[in-house]
Design an enzyme around this catalytic site. Structure first.
Site, PDB file in Angstrom:
ATOM      1  N   GLY A 129       0.823  -1.200   0.000  1.00 27.14           N
ATOM      2  CA  GLY A 129       0.000   0.000   0.000  1.00 27.14           C
ATOM      3  C   GLY A 129       0.856   1.249   0.000  1.00 27.14           C
ATOM      4  O   GLY A 129       1.973   1.253   0.522  1.00 27.14           O
TER       5      GLY A 129
ATOM      6  N   GLY B 178       1.519   5.354   1.061  1.00 27.22           N
ATOM      7  CA  GLY B 178       1.395   6.046   2.346  1.00 27.22           C
ATOM      8  C   GLY B 178       2.593   5.815   3.247  1.00 27.22           C
ATOM      9  O   GLY B 178       2.654   6.343   4.349  1.00 27.22           O
ATOM     10  N   HIS B 179       3.547   4.989   2.755  1.00 26.62           N
ATOM     11  CA  HIS B 179       4.751   4.690   3.543  1.00 26.62           C
ATOM     12  C   HIS B 179       6.002   5.303   2.921  1.00 26.62           C
ATOM     13  O   HIS B 179       7.116   4.892   3.251  1.00 26.62           O
ATOM     14  CB  HIS B 179       4.951   3.176   3.643  1.00 26.62           C
ATOM     15  CG  HIS B 179       3.760   2.436   4.122  1.00 26.62           C
ATOM     16  ND1 HIS B 179       3.175   2.693   5.329  1.00 26.62           N
ATOM     17  CD2 HIS B 179       3.029   1.447   3.549  1.00 26.62           C
ATOM     18  CE1 HIS B 179       2.131   1.893   5.487  1.00 26.62           C
ATOM     19  NE2 HIS B 179       2.020   1.133   4.416  1.00 26.62           N
TER      20      HIS B 179
ATOM     21  N   HIS C 226      -0.190   1.423   9.632  1.00 22.60           N
ATOM     22  CA  HIS C 226      -1.423   1.629   8.865  1.00 22.60           C
ATOM     23  C   HIS C 226      -2.491   2.331   9.679  1.00 22.60           C
ATOM     24  O   HIS C 226      -3.685   2.164   9.432  1.00 22.60           O
ATOM     25  CB  HIS C 226      -1.967   0.289   8.358  1.00 22.60           C
ATOM     26  CG  HIS C 226      -1.069  -0.364   7.374  1.00 22.60           C
ATOM     27  ND1 HIS C 226      -0.141  -1.317   7.728  1.00 22.60           N
ATOM     28  CD2 HIS C 226      -0.918  -0.169   6.039  1.00 22.60           C
ATOM     29  CE1 HIS C 226       0.524  -1.696   6.638  1.00 22.60           C
ATOM     30  NE2 HIS C 226       0.078  -1.013   5.618  1.00 22.60           N
TER      31      HIS C 226
END
Lengths: 329, 329
Positions: free
Chosen positions: A54, A56-57, A215
């Site tokens: 995903g 966002g990191h 997360h």
């Protein structure tokens, strides 16, 4: 929610486009399906290394694509696994006849989708599963999460692949680094997922989330906010108990920011962690401090320790040329 | 206030100690008075480059000490000028017979204290004053502030000094880069100075601070929060009007995060700024995106544009080995 944003639905594509333009000397972006690959692939016959997960990191994983590290990364939507067509297309583009190694953080969606891609791929492929987060017990139903230790696996295996190691050797090396690596995080605030528009968990002014993932999920425990020294003592003790290093052991100490914590605080954490392991006789031979495996705008950090040996030191020091890690070339 | 902290009074020293340990291959810390210097000084006869200023902007300036950039940096307390004894001690340690160039951001306290140090120093010394912030008019009573363009001056002059340029040439080059550089910032939140314990200005959920500096001071104007595209259009237009570049002009585009803004958003800003200047026919030949000139935990970013020529490109590309910028060596 206060973010630089045009539209929640276009944020990822706009941001990836900016990333690819800013680092056009290192990467190319493919939009349909989404993957980022090295401009210049390694030597013919090099094992192809692919990661993803995903978004966002950032800079994980796209910031680690380049010479000496990943051949491609497949970004999913924010905190959402990429789909198998992404890994498949990326693999078909960067594979050079010696097979593909997937480096996958241990989350159910990622594991499943990389597995499907591996089954569909008509070339030899193997997977290294990273599960370095010691916040969860080894016996946890879905296993431990992959967090900031992932970049250490990617850097070290990347160097080995670049120097010609074969697929089975790269897989064995990745497993070895993962086993030698332990991480744990703490958050002072939640993150805000753009599509959600509000923090995913709430904390009062006097609370922190101990044993947190990346997360925006709740951690192991909501605790009273304590001093930096107490926080480091708590986390470092858990990591130490897990790895059980002997006096004199060489280690890499990585302090990772989650996105909204200033470097001044991360270096304070480094200082305290360094004191903890100095007292226990460890030899901290390599370090990395900064925002590398983030959780959008979460305030907090994680501590990662990796047990090193001659081979791992040599591979860690080997040249790398990516957007986020660069040395020796 | 939620920060990783033991004691407000010891934060800076603890953090600097961690910084020096994490980068022991590059820097040494002197505690009394406080300065950070290169482990390995450049060639005998190299002009010594020294910068400094209030802490809270990390990695600026300590993260830019090393081969190809600064010889020493003098960190003051948070948002507070260092004192002349720091610059004096640093200069006496790193000077090699060819004089000292101070690179100073244009703030009254910094300017005064570096000036006093220069007067006390018994070797040739000159100063480059950086005032790249176009938020304030040129006619502002104390002049314009030095912000994110400072690192571009430090990198380019650092490369020249490393290759043997003399003091007057380094000074002229620094002035040239400063004149060719313009920056402007926007904040989505204030920062919180640890000793104060609360944000230095307040913003509602729908407000942003346009034309903001890096010390938690109010910006030029509190505006209604707008889209990333509108924000970039506004800032880029101010920078463009200031520098008035011709079509085909080569430029370096630097998107700087203030500390709490995720890379995903910074790359979105890069994408939009790149589009703005593409439309105007500029040739964006170099880029830098990340948190380099921060304001503790402030959310926001600044855009910096530098007009480049063959000489500046060559010096920008020259090897640098510091904690925060590293390439070519």
């Amino acid at each position: 929610m206060k973010k630089f944003l045009n539209n929640v639905d276009t944020l990822l594509d706009e941001s990836l486009s900016g990333f690819a333009k800013a680092h056009a000397d290192i990467v190319r972006l493919n939009s349909q399906p989404r993957y980022v690959k090295r401009v210049a692939l390694g030597k013919q016959g090099k094992v192809a290394l692919i990661s993803g997960g995903g978004s966002g990191h950032e800079p994980l994983h796209v910031g680690f694509v380049g010479a000496g590290m990943l051949d491609a990364a497949c970004p999913g939507q924010i905190f959402t696994s990429p789909t198998p067509d992404q890994m498949l297309a990326a693999a078909q583009t960067v594979e050079q006849g010696s097979g593909v190694l997937f480096i996958v953080k241990n989350y159910a969606g990622d594991v499943m989708n990389f597995e499907i891609a591996g089954e569909m791929l008509d070339c030899p492929n193997m997977t290294v599963l990273v599960d370095d987060d010691v916040s969860l017990p080894k016996t946890h139903s879905v296993g431990r999460r992959g967090v900031a230790g992932t970049l250490i696996v990617e850097k070290i295996v990347g160097a080995a692949a670049e120097s010609g190691a074969d697929l089975a050797s790269c897989k064995a090396l990745g497993d070895k680094v993962n086993l030698a690596t332990a991480s744990m995080g703490v958050a002072l605030s939640s993150c805000t997922v753009p599509a959600l528009g509000k923090p995913t968990f709430g904390l009062t002014e006097n609370e922190m989330e101990m044993g947190v993932g990346i997360h925006g999920e709740h951690g192991r425990e909501t605790q009273k906010l304590s001093s930096a020294a107490e926080i480091v003592e708590h986390i470092a003790a858990e990591i130490h108990a897990e790895l059980n290093p002997q006096r004199g052991q060489r280690v890499l100490l990585h302090i990772n920011g989650f996105g909204a914590t200033p470097l001044m605080e991360l270096y304070l954490i480094y200082e305290l962690a360094e004191q903890f392991w100095q007292k226990r006789g460890l030899n901290i031979t390599r370090s990395l401090v900064g925002n590398y495996t983030t959780s959008l705008d979460m305030a907090g950090c994680s501590i990662t320790l990796s047990l090193m040996d001659d081979e791992l030191m040599r591979l860690w020091d080997a040249p790398v040329h990516t957007a986020a890690l660069r040395w020796g070339c």
